[in-house]
Design a protein around this motif. Structure first.
Motif, short mmCIF file in Angstrom:
data_model
loop_
_atom_site.label_atom_id
_atom_site.label_comp_id
_atom_site.label_asym_id
_atom_site.label_seq_id
_atom_site.Cartn_x
_atom_site.Cartn_y
_atom_site.Cartn_z
N VAL A 73 0.86 -1.18 0.00
CA VAL A 73 0.00 0.00 0.00
C VAL A 73 0.90 1.23 0.00
N ALA A 74 0.76 2.08 -1.01
CA ALA A 74 1.64 3.24 -1.18
C ALA A 74 1.28 4.33 -0.16
N LEU A 75 2.32 5.04 0.33
CA LEU A 75 2.17 6.15 1.27
C LEU A 75 2.94 7.36 0.75
N VAL A 105 -7.10 -3.22 6.00
CA VAL A 105 -6.38 -4.44 5.62
C VAL A 105 -7.13 -5.21 4.54
N ASN A 106 -8.44 -5.32 4.65
CA ASN A 106 -9.21 -6.10 3.67
C ASN A 106 -9.32 -5.38 2.34
N ALA A 107 -9.53 -4.06 2.37
CA ALA A 107 -9.64 -3.31 1.12
C ALA A 107 -8.29 -2.96 0.52
N ARG A 108 -7.22 -3.09 1.27
CA ARG A 108 -5.86 -2.84 0.80
C ARG A 108 -5.70 -1.40 0.31
N ARG A 109 -6.11 -0.47 1.15
CA ARG A 109 -6.00 0.95 0.81
C ARG A 109 -5.92 1.76 2.09
N VAL A 110 -5.51 3.02 1.95
CA VAL A 110 -5.48 3.94 3.08
C VAL A 110 -6.91 4.40 3.36
N ALA A 111 -7.38 4.14 4.57
CA ALA A 111 -8.75 4.50 4.92
C ALA A 111 -8.86 5.92 5.47
N ARG A 112 -7.90 6.34 6.30
CA ARG A 112 -8.01 7.67 6.93
C ARG A 112 -6.63 8.10 7.44
N ARG A 113 -6.45 9.41 7.50
CA ARG A 113 -5.25 10.02 8.08
C ARG A 113 -5.71 10.95 9.20
N PHE A 114 -5.10 10.80 10.39
CA PHE A 114 -5.46 11.61 11.55
C PHE A 114 -4.24 12.41 11.99
N THR A 115 -4.48 13.66 12.28
CA THR A 115 -3.41 14.50 12.83
C THR A 115 -3.36 14.43 14.35
#
Length: 549
Positions: free
Chosen positions: A116-118, A151-161
């Motif tokens: 998963v890319a970041l 994990v199941n969708a294999r993507r970034v779901a959310r970013r929290f500060t």
């Protein structure tokens, strides 16, 4: 006389087969099924004990290699390389770690691997799976965001500060520290705050953690106290230094505990039906308190110092507590409704409960382990009676087994033939050394297996059939070893019976062949070369020997 000779001969024959079976049994029983040389961290053992997942750091590199071993075939099935030490999911199926500008995920069962890319500044922190394994979080230092990966969708779901404490409500809500005295429960999918909680605690004043009740209605958040090693497990937990309890349905504070100072740390636990909460102090004179969650009223209060263990029975009608130091201990069970003491044992300390059999495991002052019935207090069984100074390591919940490590009190008192065989083949005999492992069944009180080992880590498979130990060599130049043992003696019995029958069949066939040869020699006199009838010009044997002069 002939009958006596036959009896002696057959007795020696059966004794030889018995000796072969016993030797093979001890050889197989106390020889590991699988050996692994080198320094390996045990990450996971398959439910049936046939798969072993380990991790080791490659020499002269910063690569961590994850290896999947087939225990039966004694081979490496597959391996994966990580740049950082991988995190393990709760179901022990996935492993993940940051790698470059992304997160590398591995499914060790089928060999699937994906990334998963970041962003460039998001992969510097350490990652971990959530309690149920739905999310993989990377907690970066401020001002970089905390990344939550589905994990199941294999993507970034959310970013929290904001700092992330954990997840609740089937992991649909993330618990965040919104401000110095504020908590927010944010929906991970939508990113909107569903609940806001105000607190008297300064969340920026120290490390914080949280626990929730079984129905996830009640939430406890507070500052992390001193590390508290649970008596019934090899892993440690964290106590609270101060904490508040919230009702998430109303958003109000139900209870608050403020104890400044490390000598006032306490532990909080919930009953199985989420109706009661228990708090006991680790040190000092804080005592133990049980109160109802709905009413907020104190149901039971026990004064006194040094509460080492406490909990609720499975039906949530009684509580069991263990109190006392190294020289004075007691374990007792009290009725939650009346506060009446149902039973008490002096000189014992409760260390674990077996909810399936409704019993409690206690340790005496000399380290002996005793199983007591939670309802009556009657002593049921004594586990690992040959061990002293024991350390309890829980077995898996699906199989009621305990792994017990201690010192064998019979060391130096074994018979001479055991001492001789121990020098010749140390693993042939049950361990008589400073460190001894016993796998016991608390329901029956039967010791299932006993092996020689060093200190933990020790892993027991989910079905209780396989045990994995790690041994440090006495020679500093030698490499450590990972051993895989069979807990039950079925494998040893199989090979013992197989070898005994095989040796017996071979010896009987040799005896039969020798008897036939002996008969032929007795039936044919010396110098007799013609023992056949003549029909025409072709000799033909009729089984009857005719001498031709």
């Amino acid at each position: 006389m002939k009958l006596l000779r036959r009896l002696i001969a057959w007795s020696c024959f059966l004794g030889l087969l018995a000796a072969v079976g016993v030797a093979v049994f001890h050889w197989v029983r106390y020889t590991p099924r699988f050996r692994l040389e080198g320094k390996h961290d045990i990450l996971h053992l398959g439910a049936d004990g046939n798969w072993l997942v380990t991790c080791r750091e490659l020499e002269n590199s910063l690569i961590y290699r994850l290896e999947v071993h087939d225990v039966g075939a004694r081979m490496i099935l597959r391996h994966f390389d990580f740049e950082r030490y991988p995190a393990n999911s709760p179901d022990h199926r996935y492993f993940a770690s940051t790698r470059g500008n992304g997160v590398m995920f591995v499914d060790w069962k089928n060999g699937d691997q994906w990334t998963v890319a970041l962003a460039n500044d998001e992969s510097g922190g350490d990652g971990e799976f959530s309690t149920r394994g739905c999310w993989f979080t990377i907690k970066n230092s401020w001002p970089r965001p905390t990344v939550v990966i589905d994990v199941n969708a294999r993507r970034v779901a959310r970013r929290f500060t904001q700092p992330l404490l954990g997840f609740i409500k089937n992991e649909s809500l993330a618990v965040l520290i919104a401000d110095k005295h504020w908590l927010e429960l944010v929906n991970v999918e939508t990113g909107k705050a569903d609940i806001a909680l105000e607190s008297e605690i300064d969340f920026y004043g120290g490390s914080c953690h949280m626990i929730a009740s079984g129905n996830e209605r009640w939430l406890v958040v507070g500052h992390t106290g001193a590390a508290y090693v649970l008596p019934d497990a090899s892993t440690g937990d964290q106590a609270f230094r101060n904490a508040e309890l919230w009702d998430l349905e109303t958003g109000r504070t139900q209870m608050a505990y403020y104890h400044p100072g490390r000598d006032k740390d306490f532990v909080v636990g919930f009953s199985d039906d989420s109706r009661f909460c228990m708090r006991w102090s680790l040190l000092g004179d804080g005592g133990l308190t049980v109160f109802g969650l709905d009413s907020g009223k104190v149901v039971m209060s026990l004064p006194g110092p040094d509460f080492a263990y406490g909990g609720f029975t499975p039906d949530s009608t009684r509580v069991f507590v263990s109190q006392g130091g190294d020289k004075m201990r007691n374990v007792k069970v009290l009725d939650l409704g009346t506060g009446q003491r149902l039973w008490e044992h002096q000189g014992l300390a409760g260390v674990s409960t077996d909810r399936a059999s409704r019993s409690i495991l206690c340790r005496s002052l000399n380290g002996r382990l005793v199983m007591c019935d939670l309802g009556t207090g009657v002593r049921i069984d004594e586990l690992a009676s040959n061990l002293e100074e024991t350390l309890i390591i829980h077995g898996p919940p699906t199989h009621r087994s305990f792994v017990i490590v201690g010192q064998d009190k019979n060391t130096g008192r074994q018979p001479f033939w055991q001492r001789f065989l121990e020098k010749l083949r140390p693993h042939w005999l049950p361990a008589h050394a400073e460190a001894t492992i016993v796998v016991a069944n608390p329901s029956t009180g039967v010791d299932l297996a006993q092996f020689r080992t060093d200190a933990p880590p020790i892993v027991l498979s989910a079905d209780g059939s396989t045990l994995v130990t790690e041994t440090e060599p006495a020679n500093p130049n030698a490499e450590p070893m990972v051993h895989v043992w069979s807990v039950h003696p079925h494998r040893a019995y199989f090979w013992a019976v197989t070898w005994s029958h095989g040796v017996g069949v071979v010896l009987l066939l040799l005896r039969r062949w020798r008897m036939n040869e002996s008969k032929d020699r007795r039936a044919t006199p010396l110098g007799d070369k013609h023992h056949c009838t003549i029909e025409g010009n072709k000799p033909q044997s009729y089984g009857r020997r005719i001498r031709i002069r």
